[in-house]
Design a protein around this motif. Structure first.
Motif, mmCIF file in Angstrom:
data_model
loop_
_atom_site.group_PDB
_atom_site.id
_atom_site.type_symbol
_atom_site.label_atom_id
_atom_site.label_comp_id
_atom_site.label_asym_id
_atom_site.label_seq_id
_atom_site.Cartn_x
_atom_site.Cartn_y
_atom_site.Cartn_z
ATOM 1 N N UNK A 125 0.858 -1.197 0.000
ATOM 2 C CA UNK A 125 0.000 0.000 0.000
ATOM 3 C C UNK A 125 0.887 1.237 0.000
ATOM 4 N N UNK A 126 0.611 2.154 -0.919
ATOM 5 C CA UNK A 126 1.374 3.409 -1.023
ATOM 6 C C UNK A 126 0.441 4.565 -0.679
ATOM 7 N N UNK A 127 0.861 5.379 0.288
ATOM 8 C CA UNK A 127 0.038 6.528 0.685
ATOM 9 C C UNK A 127 0.054 7.597 -0.412
ATOM 10 N N UNK A 128 -1.082 8.205 -0.642
ATOM 11 C CA UNK A 128 -1.214 9.297 -1.623
ATOM 12 C C UNK A 128 -1.395 10.616 -0.880
ATOM 13 N N UNK A 129 -0.752 11.674 -1.346
ATOM 14 C CA UNK A 129 -0.928 12.983 -0.694
ATOM 15 C C UNK A 129 -2.349 13.511 -0.915
ATOM 16 N N UNK A 153 -1.653 -5.655 -10.123
ATOM 17 C CA UNK A 153 -2.992 -5.066 -10.029
ATOM 18 C C UNK A 153 -2.965 -3.931 -9.021
ATOM 19 N N UNK A 154 -3.920 -2.983 -9.181
ATOM 20 C CA UNK A 154 -3.947 -1.847 -8.259
ATOM 21 C C UNK A 154 -5.391 -1.456 -7.963
ATOM 22 N N UNK A 155 -5.541 -0.727 -6.849
ATOM 23 C CA UNK A 155 -6.842 -0.202 -6.456
ATOM 24 C C UNK A 155 -6.609 0.972 -5.514
ATOM 25 N N UNK A 156 -7.365 2.050 -5.706
ATOM 26 C CA UNK A 156 -7.234 3.245 -4.866
ATOM 27 C C UNK A 156 -8.362 3.225 -3.842
ATOM 28 N N UNK A 157 -7.990 3.239 -2.562
ATOM 29 C CA UNK A 157 -8.952 3.244 -1.464
ATOM 30 C C UNK A 157 -8.594 4.373 -0.504
ATOM 31 N N UNK A 158 -9.270 4.421 0.631
ATOM 32 C CA UNK A 158 -8.964 5.432 1.640
ATOM 33 C C UNK A 158 -7.565 5.246 2.208
ATOM 34 N N UNK A 159 -7.060 4.018 2.149
ATOM 35 C CA UNK A 159 -5.729 3.756 2.660
ATOM 36 C C UNK A 159 -4.648 4.259 1.713
ATOM 37 N N UNK A 160 -4.980 4.414 0.433
ATOM 38 C CA UNK A 160 -4.020 4.862 -0.554
ATOM 39 C C UNK A 160 -4.063 3.984 -1.789
#
Length: 390
Positions: A125-129, A153-160
């Motif tokens: 998981x990578x945090x997004x600014x 594979x990727x997915x954007x959630x509240x975690x990043x």
């Protein structure tokens, strides 16, 4: 990149679509079909059934063959959905120039029982600014290109930004993703971005090969340790079996010795009885002395108890003389005594034994043997001349 950010960075390459050939080969319909001979191989391997094939949906990537689907038949206990096959049948699939080369290499090593190296699926998981929400749409396009490049594979959630893919791809993918985020936050030059991406690509392949080699070495060490444990267990079982067998043999020998000793003792006892019976048959009639050792008839014994006045005058005189002599020469009146002598074969067993005081005869104590001898009551008493010669 223009300030508007409408285009993707030139350094991010979009991967080519997966080759459809991989799925056909992954199903096991090509060469290498057939039941395995010689039993299961050591380590992970592929099952290929004559009717069902391998039962796999595979996609070629720069890391090898990714497993997308596993059918129930014939089943693949060493594989899981999302893992990546990095080698098959001794043929390397990692770092090949393109997906077609990966498919061809896989077909060369694919067969029933072929050993495989499997890279497990990993997650990151990578945090997004917070400002990423205001970035141009090209950011999402660049993310799609990047995850396609690393076959993840990727997915954007509240975690990043959540990533899922081969474990060997996670570290280089996160480094390049950090470079992409830095590009959108700080606006680095395209040249710097391209140079950094090339370095990351080279490092990714080197790191992937290193990790696979380390995993193979670890698996080899584990296999060697398992073999050693198996050998030690086998030797221990053999030692226990040998000890139990030795104990059984010793017990059997002891039982045989006991049985032989008992048989010998019985034979000796039978021989002794036969010798005794033979001696008894050879012996003449019982001597007169042994007959005298037997108890007197009841009438004679009773006669001894008559009062002195009932004896004839001659016997009364003898009785008075005996009484006077006994008073002068008394030998004692012990309550008990034992006879242990007399080695005569016939008389000895009769007279040997313990005696107890039972009365008097001719003025002296008389004794009776405590136990009978061959059915005879044995008496020991004094006899003088008053009733005739003994």
């Amino acid at each position: 990149v223009p300030a508007g950010g409408g285009a993707a960075p030139a350094a991010v390459r979009e991967p080519a679509p997966p080759s459809p050939v991989a799925k056909a080969e992954g199903k096991g319909k090509g060469e290498g079909k057939g039941e395995g001979k010689g039993g299961k191989p050591k380590g992970p391997y592929i099952r290929v059934h004559a009717e069902h094939g391998a039962g796999l949906d595979l996609t070629p990537t720069c890391w090898g063959m990714r497993v997308d689907l596993i059918d129930d038949q014939p089943g693949q206990p060493d594989l899981s959905v999302g893992c990546t096959i990095t080698s098959v049948g001794g043929v390397n699939l990692l770092g090949l120039p393109g997906e077609d080369e990966v498919s061809d290499a896989f077909g060369q090593g694919f067969k029933d029982g072929a050993k495989v190296d499997v890279d497990p699926v990993a997650f990151a998981t990578i945090s997004l600014p917070p400002e990423a929400a205001t970035w141009p749409t090209s950011f999402m396009d660049d993310i799609g290109v990047l995850v396609g490049k690393f076959a993840i594979d990727h997915n954007i959630t509240r975690m990043g930004l959540e990533l899922r893919g081969p474990s060997v791809a996670m570290d280089p993918a996160k480094e390049e993703m950090a470079l992409l985020l830095d590009f959108y936050k700080n606006g680095q030059s395209v040249g710097q971005q391209q140079q950094r991406q090339q370095e990351l690509d080279q490092q990714a392949m080197v790191l992937a090969a290193q990790r696979i080699a380390e995993r193979q070495q670890r698996e080899a060490e584990e296999w060697a340790a398992w073999q050693l444990a198996q050998q030690q267990w086998y030797e221990h079982q053999m030692a226990v079996a040998y000890m139990m067998e030795a104990q059984a043999v010793a017990q059997q020998q002891y039982a045989m010795q006991q049985a032989a000793a008992q048989q010998m003792a019985m034979q000796q006892q039978v021989a002794a009885q036969q010798q005794y019976a033979a001696r008894q048959q050879q012996q003449p009639q019982q001597p007169y002395a042994a007959q005298q050792a037997a108890p007197m008839p009841q009438q004679a014994y009773a006669q001894q108890q008559y009062p002195p006045q009932q004896y004839p005058p001659q016997q009364q005189q003898q009785q008075q003389w005996s009484a006077g002599a006994s008073a002068a020469k008394e030998v004692g009146s012990a309550q008990r005594f034992s006879i242990t002598g007399c080695k005569h074969d016939v008389v000895g067993p009769i007279i040997r034994g313990d005696y107890s005081l039972s009365g008097t005869n001719h003025g002296k104590p008389s004794y009776k043997k405590d136990a009978q001898a061959n059915g005879l009551v044995v008496m020991m008493y004094f006899w003088d001349e008053r009733d005739g010669a003994a």
